[in-house]
Design a protein around this motif. Structure first.
Motif, PDB file in Angstrom:
ATOM      1  N   LEU A  68      23.181  45.247  36.714  1.00  0.00           N
ATOM      2  CA  LEU A  68      22.520  45.653  37.953  1.00  0.00           C
ATOM      3  C   LEU A  68      21.385  46.631  37.664  1.00  0.00           C
ATOM      4  N   THR A  69      21.575  47.531  36.696  1.00  0.00           N
ATOM      5  CA  THR A  69      20.527  48.486  36.329  1.00  0.00           C
ATOM      6  C   THR A  69      19.262  47.757  35.894  1.00  0.00           C
ATOM      7  N   GLY A  70      19.424  46.707  35.081  1.00  0.00           N
ATOM      8  CA  GLY A  70      18.252  45.950  34.632  1.00  0.00           C
ATOM      9  C   GLY A  70      17.468  45.358  35.779  1.00  0.00           C
ATOM     10  N   ASP A  71      18.159  44.825  36.773  1.00  0.00           N
ATOM     11  CA  ASP A  71      17.474  44.256  37.934  1.00  0.00           C
ATOM     12  C   ASP A  71      16.793  45.336  38.769  1.00  0.00           C
ATOM     13  N   LEU A  72      17.451  46.481  38.898  1.00  0.00           N
ATOM     14  CA  LEU A  72      16.896  47.555  39.717  1.00  0.00           C
ATOM     15  C   LEU A  72      15.625  48.140  39.104  1.00  0.00           C
ATOM     16  N   ALA A 110      16.524  50.082  26.622  1.00  0.00           N
ATOM     17  CA  ALA A 110      17.235  51.351  26.647  1.00  0.00           C
ATOM     18  C   ALA A 110      17.774  51.698  28.030  1.00  0.00           C
ATOM     19  N   ILE A 111      17.482  50.855  29.013  1.00  0.00           N
ATOM     20  CA  ILE A 111      18.040  51.056  30.349  1.00  0.00           C
ATOM     21  C   ILE A 111      18.868  49.849  30.790  1.00  0.00           C
ATOM     22  N   THR A 248      23.520  55.767  36.341  1.00  0.00           N
ATOM     23  CA  THR A 248      22.204  55.144  36.179  1.00  0.00           C
ATOM     24  C   THR A 248      21.878  54.227  37.343  1.00  0.00           C
ATOM     25  N   VAL A 249      22.860  53.480  37.815  1.00  0.00           N
ATOM     26  CA  VAL A 249      22.637  52.621  38.976  1.00  0.00           C
ATOM     27  C   VAL A 249      22.241  53.462  40.183  1.00  0.00           C
ATOM     28  N   GLY A 250      22.961  54.559  40.418  1.00  0.00           N
ATOM     29  CA  GLY A 250      22.621  55.433  41.542  1.00  0.00           C
ATOM     30  C   GLY A 250      21.215  55.984  41.429  1.00  0.00           C
ATOM     31  N   ILE A 253      18.596  53.210  42.144  1.00  0.00           N
ATOM     32  CA  ILE A 253      18.504  52.897  43.572  1.00  0.00           C
ATOM     33  C   ILE A 253      17.626  53.931  44.276  1.00  0.00           C
ATOM     34  N   ILE A 254      17.862  55.207  43.984  1.00  0.00           N
ATOM     35  CA  ILE A 254      17.044  56.264  44.590  1.00  0.00           C
ATOM     36  C   ILE A 254      15.584  56.118  44.159  1.00  0.00           C
ATOM     37  N   ALA A 255      15.362  55.866  42.858  1.00  0.00           N
ATOM     38  CA  ALA A 255      14.000  55.735  42.339  1.00  0.00           C
ATOM     39  C   ALA A 255      13.297  54.530  42.942  1.00  0.00           C
ATOM     40  N   GLY A 256      14.021  53.422  43.102  1.00  0.00           N
ATOM     41  CA  GLY A 256      13.403  52.216  43.651  1.00  0.00           C
ATOM     42  C   GLY A 256      12.987  52.383  45.100  1.00  0.00           C
ATOM     43  N   ILE A 257      13.843  53.005  45.906  1.00  0.00           N
ATOM     44  CA  ILE A 257      13.505  53.234  47.314  1.00  0.00           C
ATOM     45  C   ILE A 257      12.352  54.229  47.434  1.00  0.00           C
TER      46      ILE A 257
END
Length: 452
Positions: A68-72, A110-111, A248-250, A253-257
């Motif tokens: 999920l991190t890769g997609d985000l 690396a992410i 990292t997922v959290g 998500i914050i960074a993407g929004i």
């Protein structure tokens, strides 16, 4: 008919199904069910083993989270910003954009922790730019495919999670052990790239400007923060790999929004046309909205839905292989080669040729439980061997006839698969050279580990 003959026929049958394109999960499942009946094992046994895998698989929770991190990070625009930074640092060299794409693969890996995601993301972004920049389209696509090989070596790595789960090794140690070898893989491929581009005169040069480097570095700070967050948390023991994945997922998500809101503001203020101008000057609406997250999550769940059952069914496969004595046969063969270096290089050859026809996951699932104990018996450190094993498996991503990254690169660039093969050869030599170096110098994998 003898049991051995029936099992041979089953094996031949499922091999034909694999060659016809049947998914590897179904191929392994058919083989497991068929052999279970021949050996007198009940389906209840298989069901119990499958359930047991997931009951004790807390570490496996990191796998869907890193997917999920890769997609985000792709949707949030972080990958593009990391690519801009790499180009600003390397664009003054001949072949700088191609070298930057390899560097961007390392930063993305690396992410994300995924080889195919790395190849698809960087290939789709930078292949058009490389072609416009004077590079051969086949070389450009091959560069994206080769760069994706580090996706499973530079932490966090999905396949390291699987390996650690199967071999009962600390996943955090495996992650740290992959840092230097993964970096060397990137540097080795960049060197090969520079030589090829020098010989062919490919690529336009841009001046090395400190203000450009600083500007793109500042623009990519979210990516650097995410990388540092994962590595710091795991290396210091603040996070387990699973917890690091959740954090990292959290963050993503914050960074993407936040990126979506910021880019919308920039769009309203900009007097430029909101379209691609040139590399590094792309004005797009980056990021994602809150209501887009379920769609992104669903895509990641689909990939997890493929990987998780494959890991579970492989545990039953290992049980059956043990009953058949296959592990003993392979183990005796490898052990008969002699001491430390003979076992090491025999294992490397087996992994290399297996990687030519299988993806890294089944290679790991089938061979790691066989080869790792033998390697440990002759004095090879288990963590060091894990790196050797998985670097070899990663090379299989650009070796025919399988070469998953070649198919991915072909799909995102439109360059036919067979036209890529010639241009992967320099990268293949570079990766094999690094692989041999890592196998002969254990400190390259172990020096960063605490208490070593």
């Amino acid at each position: 008919m003898a049991d051995g003959t029936i099992i041979t026929l089953i094996s031949v049958g499922v091999t034909m199904l694999f060659m016809l394109g049947v998914p590897v999960l179904l191929v392994i499942a058919y083989w497991v069910v068929g052999c279970s009946f021949v050996l007198g094992l009940t389906l209840d046994n298989m069901g119990a083993e499958l359930l047991n895998v997931f009951n004790k698989g807390f570490a496996l929770l990191a796998m869907p989270l890193f997917i999920l991190t890769g997609d985000l990070i792709n949707k949030s625009g972080i990958a593009r910003r990391l690519s801009d930074f790499a180009y600003s640092c390397l664009g003054w060299l001949r072949g700088g954009l191609a070298m930057a794409s390899l560097g961007a693969c390392g930063l993305f890996a690396a992410i994300s922790g995924s080889n195919s995601a790395t190849t698809a993301t960087i290939g789709s972004m930078l292949h058009p730019e490389m072609v416009k920049g004077g590079y051969d389209e086949r070389f450009s696509a091959a560069t994206a495919a080769a760069g994706g090989t580090v996706g499973i070596i530079i932490p966090p790595s999905i396949i390291f999670i699987v390996y650690g789960f199967l071999m009962n090794l600390p996943i955090s140690d495996l992650f740290v052990a992959g840092i230097l070898p993964g970096t060397l893989m990137v540097v080795g491929m960049q060197l090969a790239c520079w030589i090829i581009c020098r010989l062919n005169g490919w690529g336009y040069l841009i001046p090395l400007q400190l203000n450009r480097v600083l500007k793109t570095a500042f623009g990519a700070w979210l990516g650097f923060f995410a990388i540092g967050l994962v590595l710091w948390g795991i290396y210091t023991g603040k996070f387990s790999p699973t917890e690091a994945a959740g954090v990292t997922v959290g963050f993503c998500i914050i960074a993407g929004i936040a990126s979506w809101f910021i880019s919308r503001v920039l769009k309203l203020k900009s007097d430029k046309t909101w379209e691609e101008k040139s590399y590094g000057e792309m004005l797009v609406v980056e990021g994602f909205t809150l209501w887009q997250i379920p769609g992104i999550t669903m895509r990641s769940a689909e990939i997890t839905g493929i990987l998780a059952p494959l890991i579970a069914i492989s545990v039953v496969m290992q049980q059956i292989l043990s009953l058949l004595g296959a592990q003993q046969v392979i183990g005796d063969f490898v052990t008969s080669m002699g001491g430390y270096h003979a076992v090491l290089f025999t294992s490397m050859v087996i992994v290399f040729f297996s990687g030519m026809v299988l993806e890294s996951l089944p290679v790991t699932i089938i061979l790691a439980p066989i080869l790792a104990p033998i390697a440990a018996s002759v004095g090879i450190d288990p963590v060091h061997f894990s790196v050797i094993f998985l670097v070899g498996a990663s090379i299989g991503f650009i070796t025919p006839p399988y070469g998953l990254n070649l198919y991915v690169a072909s799909g995102v660039t439109g360059v036919p698969y067979f036209r890529l093969l010639r241009y992967t050869v320099p990268y293949l030599f570079a990766l094999i050279s690094v692989w041999i170096l890592v196998s002969l110098v254990p400190d390259l994998a172990l020096i960063l580990l605490p208490n070593r």
